[in-house]
Design a protein around this motif. Structure first.
Motif, short mmCIF file in Angstrom:
data_model
loop_
_atom_site.label_atom_id
_atom_site.label_comp_id
_atom_site.label_asym_id
_atom_site.label_seq_id
_atom_site.Cartn_x
_atom_site.Cartn_y
_atom_site.Cartn_z
N THR A 129 -8.51 5.69 -2.71
CA THR A 129 -7.91 6.17 -4.04
C THR A 129 -6.49 6.37 -3.96
N ALA A 130 -5.91 7.27 -3.22
CA ALA A 130 -4.43 7.19 -3.10
C ALA A 130 -3.57 6.01 -3.09
N LEU A 131 -4.08 5.18 -1.98
CA LEU A 131 -3.47 3.97 -1.93
C LEU A 131 -3.48 2.96 -3.14
N VAL A 132 -4.28 3.05 -3.76
CA VAL A 132 -4.64 2.35 -5.06
C VAL A 132 -3.69 2.79 -6.28
N LEU A 133 -3.77 4.20 -6.31
CA LEU A 133 -2.64 4.95 -7.30
C LEU A 133 -1.45 4.50 -6.87
N LEU A 134 -0.88 4.52 -5.47
CA LEU A 134 0.40 4.17 -5.43
C LEU A 134 0.80 2.63 -5.75
#
Length: 431
Positions: free
Chosen positions: A17-22
């Motif tokens: 999820t953090a990767l996609v937000l980035l």
């Protein structure tokens, strides 16, 4: 099987999820480098403002409309989770029906939210340098609710009509790439071409930004695709590798075309080719094996390298090639599932390409046509409505003077742009 929290799946999905937000800040930098220096801040803002606007829309009704219980016909979800009603830290979302493994539903809500944010932000590239920021702020949450949410329900919920049909879209070829690409074409037609289109060069002002943004997108794409496995398992590992392979082959395919056609490979082509390969593998990453990923990435890199020039023949100003890369690349990856789907990836017997066929290709084509037509039609109507009421395009004077200064009273660089002094309030010098 009684649902139970899977700690490994939860940890992986938190990271994904953090990767996609980035990816949305990465997209901002990617797009920001591609525009002229007079519009880089506006381009960055169009992506960044999508984060809070889509988040609010998603929490209020977007998640429920997308993933709530079907309201009838597999078309749209109900509003049972309006305002996330009925969801708390103990609510689980099952990721493996056989074992009952689950993750917190709040985490699933957030993971899917990051997809919605990125999808609407992608559209901004087609209307760079000429869109009113105020109109964009209205467009973003409305589009997320009336275009993105229905398509996500069709494709990714058990009762969705495209899911019932058997159309496959592992991580967003239909929901993200084709929906945003068709919508980008609609908005490019609504706003019309930039002043100087097909006359002025309009070159990217910062190629290092383009490469940096592409690198951040690629990094985030591992969460985008492998995170869609919703588990820490062998499928997630295979999808991770497929994502890397397709990005590599997309870059190589694009550069080979450039070298043969134009005489030299470019940094801009390298970034564009990698993104094209990543776009195409998005729907197919969990359906094809590694050899299939090679084919998908290579075909996308070659096809998209030609597709970006179609706007000059079609006379639509897709400023940053959203149509040529995301729409066309999404179509390539979605249709190739019908030819390259591996039974090994889809749970069948061992073999190379035994999961596809003409029947599956037909289902993929139905998905492409219906999603593209729906996204284009509804987006065109929404864009026209906003344009006729509050106006969606800046004035000619503001466009020529630079949208950064006109819309945000700022310039990206200390020396200013187009004659602006960074400390001077007023019209550009010489205009």
């Amino acid at each position: 099987m009684t649902p139970h929290l899977d700690p490994a799946a939860t940890a992986w999905l938190l990271a994904a999820t953090a990767l996609v937000l980035l990816m949305t800040p990465g997209l901002a930098i990617f797009y920001g480098g591609m525009v002229r220096s007079s519009g880089v801040l506006n381009m960055l803002m169009m992506s960044f403002i999508s984060i809070p606007l889509v988040t609010v829309a998603w929490l209020v009704g977007g998640y429920s409309l997308s993933f709530g219980d079907d309201a009838g016909g597999g078309i749209i979800g109900d509003l049972g989770h309006f305002g996330l009603a009925g969801i708390n830290p103990d609510t689980l979302h099952v990721v493996d029906a056989k074992t009952g493994a689950a993750v917190p539903e709040l985490l699933f809500v957030t993971f899917q939210l990051t997809f919605a944010i990125l999808t609407v932000a992608l559209i901004s590239g087609a209307i760079a340098d000429r869109a009113k920021f105020s109109a964009w702020m209205i467009f973003v949450p409305v589009w997320a609710l009336i275009v993105y949410a229905p398509i996500a329900h069709w494709v990714w919920t058990p009762d969705g009509w495209l899911m019932q049909l058997g159309a496959l879209d592992y991580a967003g070829g239909l929901v993200v790439e084709i929906a945003s690409g068709a919508s980008a074409l609609a908005m490019a037609l609504v706003l019309g071409p930039r002043v100087g289109f097909k006359v002025d060069a309009m070159r990217p002002h910062n190629l290092p930004f383009v490469l940096l943004g592409a690198g951040l997108l690629w990094f985030g794409w591992f969460g985008f695709n492998a995170g869609s496995a919703l588990s820490a398992n062998g499928i997630a590992a295979a999808v991770f590798l497929n994502t890397l392979v397709a990005g590599c082959l997309g870059m190589l395919g694009w550069l080979v075309v450039e070298a043969r056609r134009d005489g030299k490979p470019t940094t801009f082509g390298a970034a564009s080719g990698a993104v094209a390969g990543l776009v195409a593998i998005t729907p197919s990453c969990g359906e094809v094996n590694t050899i299939g990923a090679v084919v998908v990435g290579l075909v996308a890199g070659v096809v998209c390298s030609f597709a970006v020039s179609w706007k000059f023949k079609g006379n639509y100003d897709d400023s940053l090639d959203v149509v040529g890369v995301h729409f066309v690349g999404g179509i390539v990856g979605t249709l190739l599932i019908g030819l390259l789907a591996s039974a090994v990836m889809t749970g069948g017997p061992e073999g190379l390409f035994y999961g596809g066929g003409l029947g599956q290709l037909g289902k993929q084509a139905v998905g492409v046509i219906t999603v593209a037509a729906f996204a284009f039609g509804v987006t065109f109507a929404l864009g026209k409505l906003l344009d006729k009421t509050i106006g969606f395009r800046v004035s000619r004077e503001d466009e020529l003077g630079g949208v950064d200064f006109a819309l945000h009273a700022e310039t990206a660089y200390a020396e200013g742009v187009h004659g602006h002094s960074p400390n001077r309030i007023g019209k550009p010098l010489g205009h």
